[in-house]
Scaffold this active site. Structure first.
Site, PDB file in Angstrom:
ATOM      1  N   ASN A  23       0.804  -1.216   0.000  1.00  0.00           N
ATOM      2  CA  ASN A  23       0.000   0.000   0.000  1.00  0.00           C
ATOM      3  C   ASN A  23       0.845   1.278   0.000  1.00  0.00           C
ATOM      4  OD1 ASN A  23      -2.376  -1.465  -0.102  1.00  0.00           O
ATOM      5  ND2 ASN A  23      -2.627  -1.516   2.120  1.00  0.00           N
ATOM      6  N   ARG A  92      -6.701  -0.822  -8.399  1.00  0.00           N
ATOM      7  CA  ARG A  92      -7.315   0.365  -7.785  1.00  0.00           C
ATOM      8  C   ARG A  92      -6.318   1.514  -7.675  1.00  0.00           C
ATOM      9  NH1 ARG A  92     -12.361   2.436  -6.835  1.00  0.00           N
ATOM     10  NH2 ARG A  92     -12.339   3.799  -5.035  1.00  0.00           N
ATOM     11  N   ASP A 116     -10.012  -4.530  -6.726  1.00  0.00           N
ATOM     12  CA  ASP A 116     -10.799  -5.552  -6.059  1.00  0.00           C
ATOM     13  C   ASP A 116     -12.264  -5.173  -5.942  1.00  0.00           C
ATOM     14  OD1 ASP A 116      -8.603  -7.170  -5.611  1.00  0.00           O
ATOM     15  OD2 ASP A 116      -8.089  -6.150  -3.740  1.00  0.00           O
TER      16      ASP A 116
END
Length: 424
Positions: A23, A92, A116
């Site tokens: 992330n 994303r 997702d």
């Protein structure tokens, strides 16, 4: 299509090294185009999302080279290019190019992001932030077109309706070269935001308050990378292996972790009865005894991470008695893994978006499907626990988020392989 085949039921033991945070990585790569000089990122995880982001960089004539865990990115000859489709739909995090392109060129054309399927994840907070900085945002033909005024972006005070990680990062990237001061109130506090701010500050940005709910950015004219940046360890990957160790481990040492990033998670698994010894940058998880059920409620950092509610589910199934409860307040529709676990014999169900877990003495191998990254991790752990053979279809989703997962599992003694199969 990728397929993971697991011959389960075998206790695992040994050492595993955690990679750089996914992330963080998926924001740092887009942020690298803000630099006018070459960027070096170290500790980069070997995941599919990195490859997809490198493909997007190449569409803008940005050269990148990934060797071992070092990614070099040269944005010196970047060209402004629309990113309307293709790889944009595969992840994303492609939306971080909105803020990065806006900060670098004052405009961006980016297709709506994919990634997702875990329920609604609107980008209205991102758009609100861009508009507060003076940008004009339009939705045309499934593309987001963003342009700054002739005089450029200007600082503003932006209050987020919720502490969105994506919106916080995107606004930081857009505002680092805006004129004046930008304040983000109710900002997200995740460690990955601190990592991004550190990366940008080392290039000459002026960002204060990252890790708190109020971030202040003073705009600068130019950013230049001067030193390599090492990405923080992936707390979600670490939490996944902790769950694995508690379910099927016979003593597993997990290296390259930052323990405080896992405080909420560790509190819950230790409450269940998992015994863990911590050193400066590693955790040793002892073979689990009789585990107790618990209740889990996800929340923004420093609360229990939504990305860990699925990987922890097999640990709850391993408890001896009682009823476990999982309430995902961030993504309440993140329940696609439940039906797959039921195929394996799990005593688990969903009522009004609340996951109810009961002790399950035996899981059995079968064919399941990984609908997204963390659901795949959950099924992977369940497959390692189960008797017989588990086949996980759409295992490419696992590879999007887990660094060299086949290699790491094999080093722990798992009988697992990943193979390509034709799409039906």
């Amino acid at each position: 299509m990728k397929q993971m085949i697991i011959h389960g039921g075998k206790p695992l033991q040994g050492d595993v090294w955690i990679g750089g945070a996914k992330n963080s990585t998926v924001a740092l790569i887009p942020a690298s185009i803000l630099s006018r000089t070459p960027v070096t990122l170290e500790g980069v995880p070997r995941i599919a999302d990195v490859d997809n982001l490198m493909d997007l960089l190449s569409e803008m004539d940005v050269v990148s080279d990934f060797h071992n865990t070092t990614l070099r990115i040269n944005p010196e000859h970047i060209k402004m290019s629309p990113l309307p489709s293709g790889k944009i739909k595969s992840l994303r995090a492609s939306y971080y190019f909105m803020g990065a392109l806006l900060g670098r060129f004052g405009k961006a054309v980016v297709g709506f992001p994919g990634g997702d399927d875990i329920g609604p994840r609107p980008i209205d907070q991102h758009i609100k932030g861009f508009e507060a900085l003076g940008a004009c945002v339009k939705n045309e033909n499934d593309q987001i077109k963003i342009t700054s005024p002739a005089e450029g972006l200007h600082g503003a005070t932006i209050h987020l309706a919720m502490p969105s990680v994506g919106a916080t990062m995107n606004i930081i990237m857009a505002s680092v070269t805006a004129q004046g001061q930008t304040i983000i109130d109710n900002a997200a506090k995740e460690p990955e935001i601190i990592d991004l701010a550190t990366f940008l500050n080392n290039m000459g940005a002026v960002i204060r308050g990252a890790g708190t709910d109020s971030i202040r950015i003073e705009g600068v004219e130019r950013l230049e990378a001067k030193t390599p940046h090492t990405i923080i360890p992936d707390r979600i990957e670490a939490g996944t292996y902790i769950s694995l160790a508690g379910c099927i481990g016979n003593g597993i040492c997990i290296h390259n972790i930052i323990e405080e990033h896992l405080d909420s998670y560790l509190a819950k698994v230790e409450e269940m009865g998992v015994v863990i010894d911590a050193t400066e940058d590693s955790l040793f998880v002892y073979p689990a005894g009789d585990l107790k059920m618990t209740q889990i409620r996800t929340a923004s950092y420093p609360g229990f991470a939504t990305d860990l509610q699925q990987p922890v589910t097999p640990l709850l199934l391993s408890a001896k008695s009682g009823e476990g409860v999982i309430i995902d307040q961030i993504y309440p529709k993140r329940i696609g893994h439940i039906e797959q676990l039921r195929k394996m014999g799990a005593d688990i169900k969903v009522e009004d978006n609340i996951i109810l877990v009961h002790p399950t003495a035996k899981l059995h191998g079968t064919t399941v499907s990984a609908g997204e990254i963390r659901a795949g991790a959950c099924l992977m752990i369940a497959g390692l626990m189960a008797d017989g053979t588990t086949v996980i279809n759409n295992a490419g989703n696992i590879l999007r988020g887990y660094d060299r997962v086949q290699e790491k599992l094999r080093l722990l003694g798992a009988n697992v392989k990943i193979q390509d199969v034709p799409e039906k």
